[in-house]
Every structure is written in structure tokens, then in C-alpha cells.
Design a protein around this motif. Structure first.
Motif, PDB file in Angstrom:
ATOM      1  N   PHE A 157       0.819  -1.214   0.000  1.00  0.00           N
ATOM      2  CA  PHE A 157       0.000   0.000   0.000  1.00  0.00           C
ATOM      3  C   PHE A 157       0.857   1.271   0.000  1.00  0.00           C
ATOM      4  N   ASP A 158       2.164   1.168   0.147  1.00  0.00           N
ATOM      5  CA  ASP A 158       3.007   2.362   0.159  1.00  0.00           C
ATOM      6  C   ASP A 158       2.862   3.119  -1.158  1.00  0.00           C
ATOM      7  N   GLY A 159       2.703   4.443  -1.043  1.00  0.00           N
ATOM      8  CA  GLY A 159       2.584   5.266  -2.239  1.00  0.00           C
ATOM      9  C   GLY A 159       1.589   6.390  -2.050  1.00  0.00           C
TER      10      GLY A 159
ATOM     11  N   SER B 264      -1.653   8.634  11.390  1.00  0.00           N
ATOM     12  CA  SER B 264      -1.602   7.605  12.419  1.00  0.00           C
ATOM     13  C   SER B 264      -0.307   6.831  12.334  1.00  0.00           C
ATOM     14  N   THR B 265       0.201   6.432  13.466  1.00  0.00           N
ATOM     15  CA  THR B 265       1.369   5.550  13.488  1.00  0.00           C
ATOM     16  C   THR B 265       0.949   4.106  13.688  1.00  0.00           C
ATOM     17  N   GLU B 266      -0.346   3.851  13.720  1.00  0.00           N
ATOM     18  CA  GLU B 266      -0.837   2.494  13.922  1.00  0.00           C
ATOM     19  C   GLU B 266      -1.602   2.030  12.695  1.00  0.00           C
ATOM     20  N   ILE B 267      -0.897   1.358  11.809  1.00  0.00           N
ATOM     21  CA  ILE B 267      -1.510   0.768  10.630  1.00  0.00           C
ATOM     22  C   ILE B 267      -1.247  -0.730  10.683  1.00  0.00           C
ATOM     23  N   THR B 268      -2.286  -1.498  10.567  1.00  0.00           N
ATOM     24  CA  THR B 268      -2.143  -2.961  10.570  1.00  0.00           C
ATOM     25  C   THR B 268      -2.472  -3.487   9.189  1.00  0.00           C
ATOM     26  N   VAL B 269      -1.707  -4.452   8.739  1.00  0.00           N
ATOM     27  CA  VAL B 269      -1.868  -5.026   7.402  1.00  0.00           C
ATOM     28  C   VAL B 269      -2.145  -6.511   7.543  1.00  0.00           C
ATOM     29  N   ASN B 270      -3.235  -6.960   6.935  1.00  0.00           N
ATOM     30  CA  ASN B 270      -3.603  -8.375   6.954  1.00  0.00           C
ATOM     31  C   ASN B 270      -3.952  -8.776   5.524  1.00  0.00           C
ATOM     32  N   ASN B 271      -2.992  -9.458   4.875  1.00  0.00           N
ATOM     33  CA  ASN B 271      -3.153  -9.796   3.460  1.00  0.00           C
ATOM     34  C   ASN B 271      -3.364  -8.529   2.644  1.00  0.00           C
ATOM     35  N   ASP B 272      -4.541  -8.375   2.018  1.00  0.00           N
ATOM     36  CA  ASP B 272      -4.819  -7.201   1.189  1.00  0.00           C
ATOM     37  C   ASP B 272      -5.643  -6.152   1.916  1.00  0.00           C
ATOM     38  N   THR B 273      -5.798  -6.289   3.216  1.00  0.00           N
ATOM     39  CA  THR B 273      -6.624  -5.356   3.985  1.00  0.00           C
ATOM     40  C   THR B 273      -5.741  -4.537   4.921  1.00  0.00           C
ATOM     41  N   ILE B 274      -5.921  -3.201   4.877  1.00  0.00           N
ATOM     42  CA  ILE B 274      -5.156  -2.277   5.719  1.00  0.00           C
ATOM     43  C   ILE B 274      -6.148  -1.568   6.623  1.00  0.00           C
ATOM     44  N   LYS B 275      -5.871  -1.579   7.934  1.00  0.00           N
ATOM     45  CA  LYS B 275      -6.732  -0.881   8.883  1.00  0.00           C
ATOM     46  C   LYS B 275      -5.924   0.219   9.546  1.00  0.00           C
ATOM     47  N   SER B 276      -6.506   1.418   9.580  1.00  0.00           N
ATOM     48  CA  SER B 276      -5.896   2.564  10.236  1.00  0.00           C
ATOM     49  C   SER B 276      -6.708   2.904  11.473  1.00  0.00           C
TER      50      SER B 276
ATOM     51  N   GLN C 280      -7.262  -3.885  -4.440  1.00  0.00           N
ATOM     52  CA  GLN C 280      -7.882  -4.555  -5.582  1.00  0.00           C
ATOM     53  C   GLN C 280      -6.920  -4.463  -6.765  1.00  0.00           C
ATOM     54  N   GLY C 281      -5.897  -5.279  -6.710  1.00  0.00           N
ATOM     55  CA  GLY C 281      -4.839  -5.185  -7.698  1.00  0.00           C
ATOM     56  C   GLY C 281      -3.728  -4.289  -7.182  1.00  0.00           C
ATOM     57  N   LYS C 282      -2.729  -4.070  -8.021  1.00  0.00           N
ATOM     58  CA  LYS C 282      -1.544  -3.328  -7.590  1.00  0.00           C
ATOM     59  C   LYS C 282      -1.814  -1.846  -7.379  1.00  0.00           C
ATOM     60  N   ASP C 283      -2.618  -1.227  -8.244  1.00  0.00           N
ATOM     61  CA  ASP C 283      -2.773   0.230  -8.239  1.00  0.00           C
ATOM     62  C   ASP C 283      -4.193   0.687  -7.949  1.00  0.00           C
ATOM     63  N   HIS C 284      -5.024  -0.188  -7.397  1.00  0.00           N
ATOM     64  CA  HIS C 284      -6.401   0.183  -7.100  1.00  0.00           C
ATOM     65  C   HIS C 284      -6.787  -0.377  -5.726  1.00  0.00           C
TER      66      HIS C 284
ATOM     67  N   ARG D 123     -13.234   4.800  -3.927  1.00  0.00           N
ATOM     68  CA  ARG D 123     -12.227   4.080  -4.691  1.00  0.00           C
ATOM     69  C   ARG D 123     -10.926   4.887  -4.707  1.00  0.00           C
ATOM     70  N   LEU D 124      -9.810   4.173  -4.648  1.00  0.00           N
ATOM     71  CA  LEU D 124      -8.485   4.794  -4.621  1.00  0.00           C
ATOM     72  C   LEU D 124      -7.678   4.303  -5.815  1.00  0.00           C
ATOM     73  N   ASN D 125      -6.905   5.205  -6.407  1.00  0.00           N
ATOM     74  CA  ASN D 125      -6.011   4.860  -7.511  1.00  0.00           C
ATOM     75  C   ASN D 125      -4.613   5.376  -7.188  1.00  0.00           C
ATOM     76  N   ARG D 126      -3.616   4.529  -7.424  1.00  0.00           N
ATOM     77  CA  ARG D 126      -2.235   4.945  -7.173  1.00  0.00           C
ATOM     78  C   ARG D 126      -1.791   5.919  -8.266  1.00  0.00           C
ATOM     79  N   ILE D 127      -1.145   7.025  -7.865  1.00  0.00           N
ATOM     80  CA  ILE D 127      -0.695   8.054  -8.808  1.00  0.00           C
ATOM     81  C   ILE D 127       0.693   8.536  -8.394  1.00  0.00           C
ATOM     82  N   PRO D 128       1.375   9.263  -9.281  1.00  0.00           N
ATOM     83  CA  PRO D 128       2.620   9.934  -8.872  1.00  0.00           C
ATOM     84  C   PRO D 128       2.305  11.060  -7.887  1.00  0.00           C
ATOM     85  N   MET D 129       3.293  11.486  -7.148  1.00  0.00           N
ATOM     86  CA  MET D 129       3.107  12.569  -6.188  1.00  0.00           C
ATOM     87  C   MET D 129       2.741  13.864  -6.917  1.00  0.00           C
ATOM     88  N   PRO D 130       1.584  14.491  -6.614  1.00  0.00           N
ATOM     89  CA  PRO D 130       1.236  15.775  -7.252  1.00  0.00           C
ATOM     90  C   PRO D 130       2.247  16.856  -6.872  1.00  0.00           C
TER      91      PRO D 130
END
Length: 560
Positions: A451-453, A499-511, A521-525, A538-545
Motif C-alpha cells: 500500500f506504500d505510495g 496515524s502511526t498504527e496501521i495494521t496489514v492483513n493480506n490485502d486489507t489495511i486498517k488505520s 484490488q490489484g496493484k494500483d487500485h 475508490r483509490l487509484n495509485r498516482i505519482p506525487m502531485p
């Protein structure tokens, strides 16, 4: 502000000298008066000298409304960088008040000691040649017979085939007599009166500096010819017989002659051109027009050549508010009533951005903060916000200032339009804030987790906003929104839920702090659901604005 840097640019000098010589040869030579031609040659060689040996550093005081954030300006972005977006991390650059160089120095010899040494050898060789000829002059003087001294001019009979003059001395061959001798003496005296010897010495110094430039040698030869033309026209102006004078020139030139770089000689290899020039009628007005046109062309070519290679730097005068500040209090004007519960709030001011993050401990999380801010411009030393309002401030001391603002319509705790006073003191930003914004800036550059990005929310009817973004990096996630102002090209920022508390479980991220669940949902969605709300985005991965990049970099202003 313009500074001159000394550096050798041989190719530029040769090109400019070639253009100047073509201009001279096509417009001035044998078409203008000799004195005008000499003036053009001198000015042209001075221009070539400046172009060859100098680079201008122009420091432009840029308008803050158009000036790119000097923290994110790159000297030379790599080709792989996105247009309009810096390729490297400006937070890792040293922040100084030095100008940003926008164009480089293209000197061939700047970093090559061998070529610089070769250039120096050429200069020394030409100067040695001049010294040898000076020594030859003194030897010839000792062998010559002083005949007369007339009006401060010494006249010698010399064992030399051609009349010439050095300094204030005239040397005449022993075989001259009658009108030829008289004309030769008058001719050389006029050379002395016009100080032609000293002008040739100055020209030879320029030739030594430009020994590699063939067009400078050609200019030197033309200068000697123009001096002869000037004296020839003076002789005719004195009323001597044109035909007899030209025949005397021919008689002397068929005798043996010897070439000296610094002599003003009665004889010349360009005799045919001299005779043609004497028989022409050079009108005053057309001559001035030609000369003025060539001087204008010279100026245009010179300015263009210097401007192409100039090092242009942009700088903005530092505003007194630039840096990091912490809030002492905020309250209605002329009262002591604090408006908000105590929490740390900071303000970062830059030339084109300011924003105010705040943080406090919450639920055992190390820190939590939100922020608001906007792009600003500096007009007449005043910071103006996105709505065109000047940010009014007054300094209480060198490290403390107060500013006033009016209550917004969304704040029900205050009367509409009530004036609020904030007081701020100079501060060093907490390491937590600097680290958080550094981490946010690095989002997507070194992905360690899926999910980094940088993620952008798609517009939707149930909460999505195209100007809303999530920046995720390791255990940090930051929400940022920038809002375009309808009446301006400037943007306002808001953000929070870091937040400094992010948990990752497979493809699910909880903040925990943002109370949101994100499913990849795939690499960039991805899809985000806010806990307790019946809505998804819905979220889409993009370059830094670029705008967010600039805003994040502003925190480094106070971390110098």
C-alpha cells in the motif's frame, strides 16, 4: 544584480569575431571614413574580448507570485523526471539563500589544465614576438643617423628599404630624395600625430589574448590598412598633388620592405586598395549611416551572445515571516480569553506556501495531528492568501509576532466577523513533525509494503473527492486535500488523520486513528470504507502531485 565571471570561451569568441568581420567587410571597409572604420574595429574587438573571457551572472529578483518554491527547484532535472515535478527529494537538499543557477557555463577550457597551458604558451609567444621587434627597433636606432629634430619628431636616415615610424621617430631610407622624401616625411609625421604606434601596440595586446582567433589577426591587418587610409586622406586634404603622391607610393612599394607588427609604414601591400580609396568620394552622411547600422548590429550580436551564455539566477528576498513558528495564544482582540484547549500548533511560512499543523497525544498513539494551510504570494513585501487578503502581522519582538483574522461563517463559537488575534513565537519544529512530513514525501519512492505510495480518491456521490489524497509509507498514513480557489490560481490545503498504527492483513489495511479500512484490488487500485459510515471510496495509485510535494517540503524551512 550582474556579476562578471572570468572564464575562457574560445569558440564563442571565434564565432562572434567572424560575424563582426563579415559585417565590417561587407558594409564598412572602403565605404566609410577610415577613422570610423578604426573605431568599429576597436569596439568589435572589445566585444569579442568580453564574449571570449567573461560570463555574466545575472541575479533576478523574481516575483513571488510566479517564483517556483526554491526548495524544490532543480538545477538540472534528470530526463526521467515528470514534467513540472522535481525528480529528486528537495528535503534532502541543503537549503540556503544562494541563487538557483538556471543555465550552465559552457567554457571549453574551464576544467582542462592542459588546454589552459597551451593557451598561455600562445599568449607568451606573441608577446615575445613583440619584445623581439622592440629590441630590433633599438638596434636599428643605434645604426641610424639622426638628421633633424622637427616639432618634437626625430628624423633618422636608416639602412632600411621602407619609410616607417616608431614612437616619435621617423626612419627614412637613404635612397629617397626630392618629392618622394618630402611626402614620406609628411606621411610618417601624420602617423605620429594620430598616435598610430600606440594604437597598434594596444591592438597587439588584444591579438596576444586572441592568438587562436584568425578573425582577430584579420582585424589587426585591417587596422594597419585603415591607419594608412586615414593618413592618405589627410595628405590629400593638405592640398598635395594626388597623382604625384600616388606615384611616390608606388615608387617606395617596389623597393624592398620588411614587415613589422607595430610599425606605421609608408609602403603597404594593399597599395591598390589605398589608391582606389583615395580616388573615391566618401560622402559624410552615407558613411555615418553605414557606421551607425554596423554599430547597432554589433551591439545586437554581442548582447545576444552574452545572453545565451549568461548564468541566470532567481532569488526572492527573505520575508520576515519565513520559517517555523509556534502559537502562544489565540483569542478575540483586546481580551484574555483563550479560544481553544491547549495543544501544540505550528506555522510554516515560505514564499509560496504556509500551513499550520498541530498535534497532541491521543489514545496512547505517539502523536496525532491535522493541518490547514494555503498557497500565498508576496506582493510589495506583504504575504497575500488565496482569497487575495493580506496577512496582517506586527512584530512584538524580534522572535514574536501577532496576526489578526476574522471569524469564518463555519465557526459558531464566535460572532460573525469578530477579529481574532494570534500570537506566534519563533520555534524549531518537533522532530515528530519533520519526520512525518519527510516520510510522507518519500511515499511511493521506496515501497516496502503493497500500500506504500500516493493514492487519489475517485469522485463519487458518497464522499469521494478528486482533490483528496492518501500518502502511505510504512506505518504512517496521511490524508491531504487541496482545494482550488474559484477566484484564484492558488490552492488551499487541509489534512489530518495521521496515524502511526496501521495494521496489514493480506490485502486489507486498517488505520486505527483514521478509523478506515482499505482493501487492495490489484496493484494500483483499492477501496476505502470509513468505519461507522455507509459509504466507500475508490483509490487509484498516482505519482506525487507537484503541489503536495511543494507543501510537504515547506516544513524544512524551520529545520535548517
Amino acid at each position: 544584480m550582474v556579476d562578471v565571471n572570468w572564464c575562457l570561451h574560445p569558440l564563442e569568441g571565434i564565432v562572434l569575431a567572424g560575424v563582426m568581420f563579415a559585417l565590417y567587410y561587407g558594409v564598412i571597409r572602403l565605404r566609410c571614413r577610415a577613422r570610423m572604420a578604426q573605431a568599429f574595429i576597436f569596439v568589435a574587438l572589445l566585444a569579442v574580448t568580453l564574449c571570449t573571457f567573461t560570463t555574466l551572472s545575472v541575479m533576478v529578483e523574481a516575483d513571488s507570485s510566479t517564483y517556483v518554491n526554491h526548495l524544490t527547484t532543480q538545477v538540472a532535472p534528470p530526463p526521467s523526471s515528470t514534467m513540472g515535478e522535481p525528480a529528486d527529494n528537495p528535503m534532502q537538499q541543503e537549503v540556503t539563500s544562494s541563487p538557483v543557477v538556471m543555465s550552465g557555463d559552457f567554457s571549453l577550457l574551464q576544467h582542462h589544465d592542459l588546454l589552459i597551458g597551451l593557451y598561455a604558451v600562445g599568449v607568451v609567444a606573441v608577446m615575445i614576438g613583440l619584445l623581439v621587434q622592440m629590441l630590433w627597433y633599438w638596434r636599428l636606432r643605434k645604426k641610424s643617423i639622426l638628421e633633424t629634430e622637427d616639432e618634437g619628431v626625430e628624423v633618422f636616415t636608416a639602412p632600411f628599404g621602407t619609410p616607417f615610424s616608431f614612437f616619435d621617430s621617423v626612419f627614412l631610407p637613404s635612397g629617397l630624395d626630392g618629392d618622394v622624401r618630402q611626402y614620406a616625411l609628411m606621411h610618417e609625421k601624420k602617423h605620429i600625430r594620430h598616435h598610430h604606434f600606440f594604437k597598434l601596440c594596444l591592438m597587439l595586446l588584444l591579438v596576444a589574448l586572441h592568438w587562436f582567433n584568425p578573425f582577430v589577426w584579420m582585424f589587426f591587418s585591417e587596422m594597419k590598412m585603415q591607419q594608412e587610409l586615414e593618413v592618405d586622406m589627410d595628405m590629400l586634404a593638405d592640398g598635395i598633388d594626388r597623382r604625384k603622391y600616388q606615384m611616390s607610393l608606388l615608387q617606395v612599394c617596389v623597393q624592398n620592405s620588411r614587415w613589422l607588427m607595430v610599425q606605421s609604414a609608408f609602403g603597404s601591400k594593399s597599395l591598390k586598395q589605398r589608391i582606389i580609396f583615395m580616388n573615391k568620394r566618401i560622402k559624410r552622411f552615407p558613411s555615418y549611416v553605414r557606421w551607425a547600422a554596423c554599430m547597432l548590429g554589433l551591439a545586437l550580436f554581442f548582447v545576444t551572445a552574452m545572453a545565451i551564455r549568461a548564468q541566470i539566477s532567481f532569488t526572492v528576498t527573505h520575508h520576515p515571516l519565513e520559517g517555523c513558528w509556534t502559537m502562544d495564544f489565540t483569542r478575540p482582540a483586546n481580551t484574555n480569553k483563550e479560544l481553544y484547549p491547549p495543544f501544540k500548533q505550528y506555522a510554516f511560512y515560505n514564499h509560496d506556501t504556509f500551513f499550520t499543523p498541530h498535534f497532541t497525544s491521543r489514545d496512547g498513539v505517539n502523536f496525532f495531528f491535522g493541518f490547514s494551510g494555503e498557497e500565498v504570494v508576496m506582493r510589495n513585501e506583504k504575504l497575500v492568501n488565496a482569497r487575495g487578503e493580506a496577512l496582517v502581522y506586527r512584530f512584538v519582538s524580534d522572535d514574536t509576532f501577532q496576526c489578526d483574522w476574522k471569524k469564518s461563517s463555519t465557526d459558531n463559537s464566535l460572532a460573525q466577523g469578530e477579529v481574532i488575534t494570534d500570537q506566534w513565537s519563533k520555534a524549531t519544529p518537533p522532530a515528530e513533525i519533520v519526520k512525518a512530513f519527510q516520510q510522507a514525501y518519500d511515499a511511493g519512492q521506496h515501497q516496502q509494503r503493497p500500500f506504500d505510495g500516493v493514492w487519489q480518491l475517485e469522485p463519487s456521490d458518497n464522499g469521494g473527492n478528486a482533490n483528496s489524497f492518501l500518502l502511505a509509507n510504512g506505518n504512517l498514513m496521511m490524508a491531504i486535500e487541496y482545494v482550488p480557489d474559484p477566484d484564484s490560481t492558488i490552492y488551499r490545503y487541509s489534512g489530518g488523520g495521521v496515524s502511526t498504527e496501521i495494521t496489514v492483513n493480506n490485502d486489507t489495511i486498517k488505520s486505527k486513528m483514521m478509523e478506515a479500512t482499505i482493501v487492495m484490488q490489484g496493484k494500483d487500485h483499492a477501496v476505502m470504507r470509513v468505519d461507522g459510515r455507509d459509504e466507500t471510496s475508490r483509490l487509484n495509485r498516482i505519482p506525487m502531485p507537484p503541489r503536495i510535494r511543494r507543501m510537504l517540503a515547506t516544513t524544512q524551512i524551520g529545520a535548517r
